[in-house]
Design a protein around this motif. Structure first.
Motif, PDB file in Angstrom:
ATOM      1  N   VAL A  85       0.840  -1.187   0.000  1.00 34.99           N
ATOM      2  CA  VAL A  85       0.000   0.000   0.000  1.00 34.99           C
ATOM      3  C   VAL A  85       0.878   1.242   0.000  1.00 34.99           C
ATOM      4  O   VAL A  85       1.761   1.384   0.839  1.00 34.99           O
ATOM      5  CB  VAL A  85      -0.945   0.014   1.224  1.00 34.99           C
ATOM      6  CG1 VAL A  85      -1.746   1.298   1.284  1.00 34.99           C
ATOM      7  CG2 VAL A  85      -1.871  -1.197   1.186  1.00 34.99           C
ATOM      8  N   ALA A  86       0.644   2.124  -0.962  1.00 32.98           N
ATOM      9  CA  ALA A  86       1.374   3.393  -1.046  1.00 32.98           C
ATOM     10  C   ALA A  86       0.599   4.517  -0.370  1.00 32.98           C
ATOM     11  O   ALA A  86       1.188   5.386   0.263  1.00 32.98           O
ATOM     12  CB  ALA A  86       1.653   3.758  -2.511  1.00 32.98           C
ATOM     13  N   GLU A  87      -0.713   4.489  -0.509  1.00 32.94           N
ATOM     14  CA  GLU A  87      -1.576   5.527   0.067  1.00 32.94           C
ATOM     15  C   GLU A  87      -2.115   5.023   1.401  1.00 32.94           C
ATOM     16  O   GLU A  87      -3.086   4.279   1.455  1.00 32.94           O
ATOM     17  CB  GLU A  87      -2.728   5.852  -0.887  1.00 32.94           C
ATOM     18  CG  GLU A  87      -3.723   6.871  -0.382  1.00 32.94           C
ATOM     19  CD  GLU A  87      -3.098   8.185   0.021  1.00 32.94           C
ATOM     20  OE1 GLU A  87      -3.102   8.490   1.220  1.00 32.94           O
ATOM     21  OE2 GLU A  87      -2.600   8.905  -0.877  1.00 32.94           O
ATOM     22  N   LYS A  88      -1.448   5.418   2.476  1.00 30.94           N
ATOM     23  CA  LYS A  88      -1.789   4.919   3.810  1.00 30.94           C
ATOM     24  C   LYS A  88      -3.205   5.313   4.235  1.00 30.94           C
ATOM     25  O   LYS A  88      -3.811   4.638   5.062  1.00 30.94           O
ATOM     26  CB  LYS A  88      -0.765   5.388   4.840  1.00 30.94           C
ATOM     27  CG  LYS A  88       0.661   4.961   4.533  1.00 30.94           C
ATOM     28  CD  LYS A  88       0.799   3.468   4.336  1.00 30.94           C
ATOM     29  CE  LYS A  88       2.244   3.086   4.032  1.00 30.94           C
ATOM     30  NZ  LYS A  88       2.406   1.778   3.471  1.00 30.94           N
ATOM     31  N   ALA A  89      -3.750   6.359   3.666  1.00 23.70           N
ATOM     32  CA  ALA A  89      -5.137   6.747   3.985  1.00 23.70           C
ATOM     33  C   ALA A  89      -6.112   5.634   3.612  1.00 23.70           C
ATOM     34  O   ALA A  89      -7.171   5.506   4.240  1.00 23.70           O
ATOM     35  CB  ALA A  89      -5.505   8.049   3.272  1.00 23.70           C
ATOM     36  N   SER A  90      -5.765   4.809   2.618  1.00 24.71           N
ATOM     37  CA  SER A  90      -6.656   3.721   2.233  1.00 24.71           C
ATOM     38  C   SER A  90      -6.800   2.704   3.365  1.00 24.71           C
ATOM     39  O   SER A  90      -7.872   2.138   3.567  1.00 24.71           O
ATOM     40  CB  SER A  90      -6.187   3.051   0.946  1.00 24.71           C
ATOM     41  OG  SER A  90      -4.904   2.492   1.109  1.00 24.71           O
ATOM     42  N   ILE A  91      -5.742   2.486   4.130  1.00 26.40           N
ATOM     43  CA  ILE A  91      -5.819   1.590   5.284  1.00 26.40           C
ATOM     44  C   ILE A  91      -6.700   2.213   6.361  1.00 26.40           C
ATOM     45  O   ILE A  91      -7.500   1.527   7.003  1.00 26.40           O
ATOM     46  CB  ILE A  91      -4.413   1.262   5.818  1.00 26.40           C
ATOM     47  CG1 ILE A  91      -3.646   0.460   4.760  1.00 26.40           C
ATOM     48  CG2 ILE A  91      -4.486   0.492   7.133  1.00 26.40           C
ATOM     49  CD1 ILE A  91      -2.194   0.247   5.069  1.00 26.40           C
ATOM     50  N   ASP A  92      -6.572   3.523   6.554  1.00 26.67           N
ATOM     51  CA  ASP A  92      -7.422   4.221   7.525  1.00 26.67           C
ATOM     52  C   ASP A  92      -8.894   4.097   7.144  1.00 26.67           C
ATOM     53  O   ASP A  92      -9.751   3.895   8.009  1.00 26.67           O
ATOM     54  CB  ASP A  92      -7.032   5.699   7.624  1.00 26.67           C
ATOM     55  CG  ASP A  92      -5.640   5.908   8.185  1.00 26.67           C
ATOM     56  OD1 ASP A  92      -5.136   5.004   8.891  1.00 26.67           O
ATOM     57  OD2 ASP A  92      -5.047   6.969   7.914  1.00 26.67           O
ATOM     58  N   VAL A  93      -9.190   4.204   5.854  1.00 26.99           N
ATOM     59  CA  VAL A  93     -10.579   4.067   5.382  1.00 26.99           C
ATOM     60  C   VAL A  93     -11.099   2.671   5.698  1.00 26.99           C
ATOM     61  O   VAL A  93     -12.226   2.509   6.176  1.00 26.99           O
ATOM     62  CB  VAL A  93     -10.685   4.379   3.869  1.00 26.99           C
ATOM     63  CG1 VAL A  93     -12.050   3.978   3.319  1.00 26.99           C
ATOM     64  CG2 VAL A  93     -10.404   5.838   3.601  1.00 26.99           C
ATOM     65  N   VAL A  94     -10.281   1.650   5.471  1.00 25.28           N
ATOM     66  CA  VAL A  94     -10.695   0.275   5.763  1.00 25.28           C
ATOM     67  C   VAL A  94     -10.947   0.098   7.263  1.00 25.28           C
ATOM     68  O   VAL A  94     -11.922  -0.549   7.663  1.00 25.28           O
ATOM     69  CB  VAL A  94      -9.658  -0.746   5.240  1.00 25.28           C
ATOM     70  CG1 VAL A  94      -9.950  -2.143   5.751  1.00 25.28           C
ATOM     71  CG2 VAL A  94      -9.644  -0.740   3.721  1.00 25.28           C
TER      72      VAL A  94
END
Length: 102
Positions: A85-94
């Motif tokens: 994952v490059a965009e760590k915000a995507s993990i936050d969204v999950v």
């Protein structure tokens, strides 16, 4: 009226567009599964295929969409391609989605 209702949650159009773009990328079930499988780890395409449960060409198309939108990055190790994952915000969204729906 609550304080939350009176506050603007996202101030600028630039921030709105960035958030909307990330949500567009994550809005497909296979792409969401890929993010969930990667988390903070790095996985090969074969590992993702095994865990996502789709065809190689379908997963490859979704990986390309996510890579082209800056959500994923990859590196080559001999004959393997490893994604993370490059965009760590995507993990936050999950994490937020898990908190809301699970």
């Amino acid at each position: 009226m609550s304080n939350l209702a009176m506050d603007k949650l996202i101030e600028s159009d630039e921030e709105i567009n960035k958030a909307a773009d990330l949500l567009k990328v994550l809005s497909h079930p296979i792409r969401l599964k890929i993010i969930c499988q990667l988390g903070h780890d790095e996985k090969t395409v074969q590992q993702l295929l095994d865990s996502v449960g789709s065809t190689q060409s379908n997963v490859s198309q979704h990986l390309a969409i996510m890579r082209n939108n800056g959500v994923l990055q990859y590196r080559k190790n001999a004959t393997q391609v490893l994604y993370s994952v490059a965009e760590k915000a995507s993990i936050d969204v999950v994490h937020l989605l898990k908190k809301i729906y699970c």
